[in-house]
Design a protein around this motif. Sequence first.
Motif, short mmCIF file in Angstrom:
data_model
loop_
_atom_site.label_atom_id
_atom_site.label_comp_id
_atom_site.label_asym_id
_atom_site.label_seq_id
_atom_site.Cartn_x
_atom_site.Cartn_y
_atom_site.Cartn_z
N GLU A 48 0.84 -1.22 0.00
CA GLU A 48 0.00 0.00 0.00
C GLU A 48 0.86 1.26 0.00
O GLU A 48 1.86 1.33 0.73
N HIS A 49 0.47 2.22 -0.82
CA HIS A 49 1.21 3.49 -0.84
C HIS A 49 0.30 4.64 -1.21
O HIS A 49 0.66 5.55 -1.97
N GLY A 50 -0.94 4.60 -0.69
CA GLY A 50 -1.84 5.74 -0.88
C GLY A 50 -2.44 5.83 -2.26
O GLY A 50 -2.51 4.84 -3.00
N LEU A 51 -2.86 7.02 -2.63
CA LEU A 51 -3.55 7.23 -3.91
C LEU A 51 -2.55 7.43 -5.05
O LEU A 51 -2.53 8.46 -5.73
N VAL A 52 -1.72 6.41 -5.25
CA VAL A 52 -0.78 6.41 -6.37
C VAL A 52 -1.56 6.17 -7.66
O VAL A 52 -2.74 5.79 -7.62
N PRO A 53 -0.96 6.40 -8.83
CA PRO A 53 -1.70 6.27 -10.09
C PRO A 53 -2.44 4.94 -10.26
O PRO A 53 -3.57 4.92 -10.77
N SER A 54 -1.84 3.82 -9.85
CA SER A 54 -2.51 2.53 -10.03
C SER A 54 -3.81 2.47 -9.22
O SER A 54 -4.83 1.96 -9.71
N ASN A 55 -3.79 2.98 -8.01
CA ASN A 55 -5.00 2.97 -7.18
C ASN A 55 -6.05 3.95 -7.71
O ASN A 55 -7.25 3.67 -7.67
N GLN A 56 -5.60 5.09 -8.20
CA GLN A 56 -6.54 6.05 -8.78
C GLN A 56 -7.21 5.46 -10.02
O GLN A 56 -8.43 5.58 -10.20
N ALA A 57 -6.40 4.82 -10.88
CA ALA A 57 -6.96 4.23 -12.10
C ALA A 57 -7.99 3.17 -11.76
O ALA A 57 -9.06 3.09 -12.39
N ALA A 58 -7.69 2.36 -10.76
CA ALA A 58 -8.62 1.31 -10.36
C ALA A 58 -9.92 1.89 -9.82
O ALA A 58 -11.02 1.43 -10.16
N ALA B 216 -7.06 -2.68 -14.31
CA ALA B 216 -6.69 -1.31 -14.68
C ALA B 216 -5.54 -0.83 -13.81
O ALA B 216 -4.62 -0.15 -14.29
N GLY B 217 -5.58 -1.17 -12.53
CA GLY B 217 -4.49 -0.78 -11.64
C GLY B 217 -3.21 -1.52 -11.95
O GLY B 217 -2.13 -0.92 -11.98
N ILE B 218 -3.29 -2.81 -12.20
CA ILE B 218 -2.10 -3.61 -12.48
C ILE B 218 -1.47 -3.25 -13.81
O ILE B 218 -0.25 -3.31 -13.98
N SER C 59 8.04 0.85 -15.54
CA SER C 59 9.38 1.18 -15.05
C SER C 59 9.36 2.27 -13.98
O SER C 59 10.30 2.37 -13.19
N VAL C 60 8.31 3.09 -13.92
CA VAL C 60 8.24 4.17 -12.94
C VAL C 60 7.48 3.74 -11.70
O VAL C 60 7.92 3.97 -10.57
N SER D 183 -3.72 -4.38 -2.12
CA SER D 183 -4.09 -2.99 -1.85
C SER D 183 -5.20 -2.52 -2.78
O SER D 183 -6.12 -1.81 -2.36
N LEU D 184 -5.12 -2.93 -4.04
CA LEU D 184 -6.16 -2.54 -4.99
C LEU D 184 -7.53 -3.05 -4.55
O LEU D 184 -8.53 -2.33 -4.62
N ILE D 185 -7.57 -4.29 -4.08
CA ILE D 185 -8.84 -4.84 -3.60
C ILE D 185 -9.37 -4.03 -2.42
O ILE D 185 -10.58 -3.74 -2.32
N ALA D 186 -8.47 -3.62 -1.52
CA ALA D 186 -8.90 -2.79 -0.39
C ALA D 186 -9.45 -1.46 -0.87
O ALA D 186 -10.50 -0.99 -0.38
N HIS D 187 -8.77 -0.82 -1.81
CA HIS D 187 -9.24 0.47 -2.33
C HIS D 187 -10.58 0.31 -3.04
O HIS D 187 -11.45 1.21 -2.95
N LEU D 188 -10.77 -0.79 -3.73
CA LEU D 188 -12.02 -0.99 -4.47
C LEU D 188 -13.18 -1.30 -3.52
O LEU D 188 -14.31 -0.87 -3.77
#
Length: 267
Positions: free
Chosen positions: A68-78, A95-97, A102-103, A230-235
Amino acid sequence: MKVGKQDHPFTAISTSDAHSINIRGRELARDLIGRVSFTDHFFLLVTGGMPSPDQSAMLDAVLVAIAEHGLVPSNQAARMTLAAAPDAMQGAVAAGILGCGSVVLGASESCGRFLARILTRAGQEQLPPEEAARKELAEMRAARLPVPGYGHSQHREGDPRAIRLLALARERGVAGAHVALLERIEPLIPGIYGRELPINVSGAIPAVMLDAGFPLAALKGIPILARTASLIAHLCEEAERPIGFILAGHAAEAIGYDGPPLGGPHA
C-alpha cells in the motif's frame, strides 16, 4: 519465441485427476491447504520448492512493505474504473495492475537487473564490484538514465521501508552480495549524478530477495502480487465511500486547455 507447434509442450506447475490436485509435486488438499501460508505457496509456485524460514520471512516482509502506498496512479486508475463500471471489480483490478511499469511498481525489477548487471560485469572484467558500479553509473549518467532503486520525492533522508528491510536481512543472515552492492552504490551517486539519492524500497526489495535466492525473472511479480491486495482494499472502500468521480473531476480541473480557441479558424 517459437510460434506454432512446441517441441516440449509441458508444464511443471500443476496437474489434476478425478481424485487429487498436484501443485509442484505436492498434493494440494493433503500437503498444502491449512499447512502452508500464502507467502510460502507463492514461493513454491514460482520456484518449485518450499522456502526456508529466512526466505519465507523476507518474502513476507517485502510483500507487506510494497502493498500500500496511498492514492498512487494505479489505485486512482482502479478506483475511477470501478466508478465507471461498478459491476466489474476484476476490470478495476486489471486497470491498476496495467500501470505496473518502469516508474510505478516495476522499479524493483529494474534495480534487480541493474545490480545483477554490475555483478556480472565485475566478474567478466575482473573488477571489484564498486569499480564496476562506478563504470555502470557513469555510462548511465552519460545516457541520461535514472538510477533504479535510489531516490524518493518524500523520503529524502531515507526510505523507512528500505531501512527496515535491509536491517531485517542482516538480522536473519540473508544479506549478501546484492545488499552489499546496493549499499556501496549509494555513496558513489553524488559524485556522478551531482546529488544524493538514498536507497528506496524498490532498491531494497531486489537486493534482499536476490540474496535470499528468489529468481531475478520473477522480481516484478512481487510488487504486482502485493499491490493487488491494496487494490482490492481500495475498491472495497470505493464501493462504500466512492471518490472515483471526485478524482476524475479534480483531474479535469487541474489541467488547462491550450488548443484552438472556440470559433477560431478551424471552426
